[in-house]
Design an enzyme around this catalytic site. Structure first.
Site, PDB file in Angstrom:
ATOM      1  N   SER A 210     -10.728  27.451 -11.462  1.00  0.00           N
ATOM      2  CA  SER A 210      -9.453  26.810 -11.178  1.00  0.00           C
ATOM      3  C   SER A 210      -9.423  26.197  -9.774  1.00  0.00           C
ATOM      4  CB  SER A 210      -8.332  27.833 -11.384  1.00  0.00           C
ATOM      5  OG  SER A 210      -7.069  27.229 -11.385  1.00  0.00           O
ATOM      6  N   ASP A 221     -17.454  15.704  -3.561  1.00  0.00           N
ATOM      7  CA  ASP A 221     -17.334  14.270  -3.853  1.00  0.00           C
ATOM      8  C   ASP A 221     -16.962  13.452  -2.628  1.00  0.00           C
ATOM      9  OD1 ASP A 221     -17.914  15.064  -6.383  1.00  0.00           O
ATOM     10  OD2 ASP A 221     -16.022  14.444  -7.302  1.00  0.00           O
ATOM     11  N   LYS A 235     -12.245  26.072 -15.558  1.00  0.00           N
ATOM     12  CA  LYS A 235     -10.802  26.108 -15.835  1.00  0.00           C
ATOM     13  C   LYS A 235     -10.124  25.027 -15.024  1.00  0.00           C
ATOM     14  CE  LYS A 235      -6.727  29.052 -16.138  1.00  0.00           C
ATOM     15  NZ  LYS A 235      -5.804  28.036 -15.604  1.00  0.00           N
TER      16      LYS A 235
END
Length: 291
Positions: A210, A221, A235
């Site tokens: 999560s 990124d 998740k």
């Protein structure tokens, strides 16, 4: 996603695998009864007190696993290598931690003085405050890099996750939320974080879920961190609890999260840049080859 504060139980976060439907241990909390009994992140819970968990929801599993301090529960578990066993756990009073630090050593057992090690175990308002304080202290102390350990972090609040990412980013996308209709909401970093320049490595694994996966994607990124370890849990759904008139409730997934690069988290997880898995020998020898 994760319970904050103090509660009675075994001290492990459980989730339902979004693909198989199995009840999975996302992570046992540090020094918890579950960890001391040998429960590991990624273990599948096959049974509770002899009753199969097949077809169970997370709510059913949590209700059966939790209980009063001093009582016992027996879990039938399957480890990632396929080995199965029954584990008897004495329930205790669990205090969910936030930030944990310690001195670290290299593979030869020599002290490593140039890097600060921080284990972040959940995303809450208190965790944000504790992490910010620790980062500022470590940067003032002149550390050359930060090792942020998310391997025991099953998530928490989205706002706390975003605030954590903001500490390491001056700009860039943190995450994109995609609704069922395809509408996209982008959350961007704001300038002024305390750790936007110091090099960062994130340790990740099956116990990273999560919010941990959102943070891992955001820093990777945006070129702010290298990910080391194993694939994360997977998740990436946005959930809402709707109360019903009969005092029940419906837990509804209303959207999904995407990484800044467009990668989906739900049911997939995040692959590390440097893949290093633990062997049974590493676990038995208490050897942290990822660190």
């Amino acid at each position: 996603d994760v319970i904050s504060g103090t509660f009675e139980g075994i001290g492990a976060q459980v989730e339902q695998d979004p693909v198989s439907g199995e009840i999975v241990i996302v992570t046992p909390f540090r020094d918890s009864p579950a960890e001391e009994a040998g429960v590991r992140a990624g273990d599948i819970v096959l049974s509770v007190d002899g009753e199969s968990t097949e077809g169970w929801t997370v709510a059913q599993a949590v209700k059966r696993i939790r209980g009063e301090q001093g009582t016992q529960v027996v879990l039938g578990i399957e480890h990632s290598d396929g080995a199965t066993e029954e584990v008897s756990i004495t329930r205790g009073t669990i205090v969910v931690p936030t930030v944990f630090t310690r001195d670290i050593e290299d593979a030869a057992g020599e002290p490593v003085d140039e890097f600060a090690y921080i284990e972040l175990q959940q995303f809450t308002d208190q965790a944000v405050r504790d992490l910010r304080e620790e980062l500022e202290k470590d940067i003032d102390a002149g550390y050359e890099g930060i090792i942020l350990d998310l391997r025991r972090n099953p998530g928490g609040g989205l706002e706390a996750t975003v605030q954590t990412a903001d500490m390491f980013l001056d700009d860039g996308v943190i995450l994109t939320e995609v609704s069922r209709d395809g509408d996209r909401s982008v959350t961007r970093a704001e300038p002024g974080g305390p750790a936007t320049e110091i090099p960062v490595v994130l340790l990740v694994g099956p116990g990273s879920a999560s919010g941990s996966e959102v943070l891992a994607c955001a820093l990777r990124d945006n070129g702010r961190a290298t990910l080391v370890g194993e694939q994360t849990f997977g998740k990436g759904s946005v959930n809402h609890l709707r109360e019903l008139s009969d005092s029940g409730a419906l837990y509804v997934s209303i959207a999904r999260w995407e990484c800044p690069g467009g990668e989906q988290i739900e049911g997939v997880g995040v692959e590390p840049d440097v893949k290093i898995a633990f062997t049974e020998e590493d676990i038995e020898a208490d050897r942290d080859v990822q660190l």
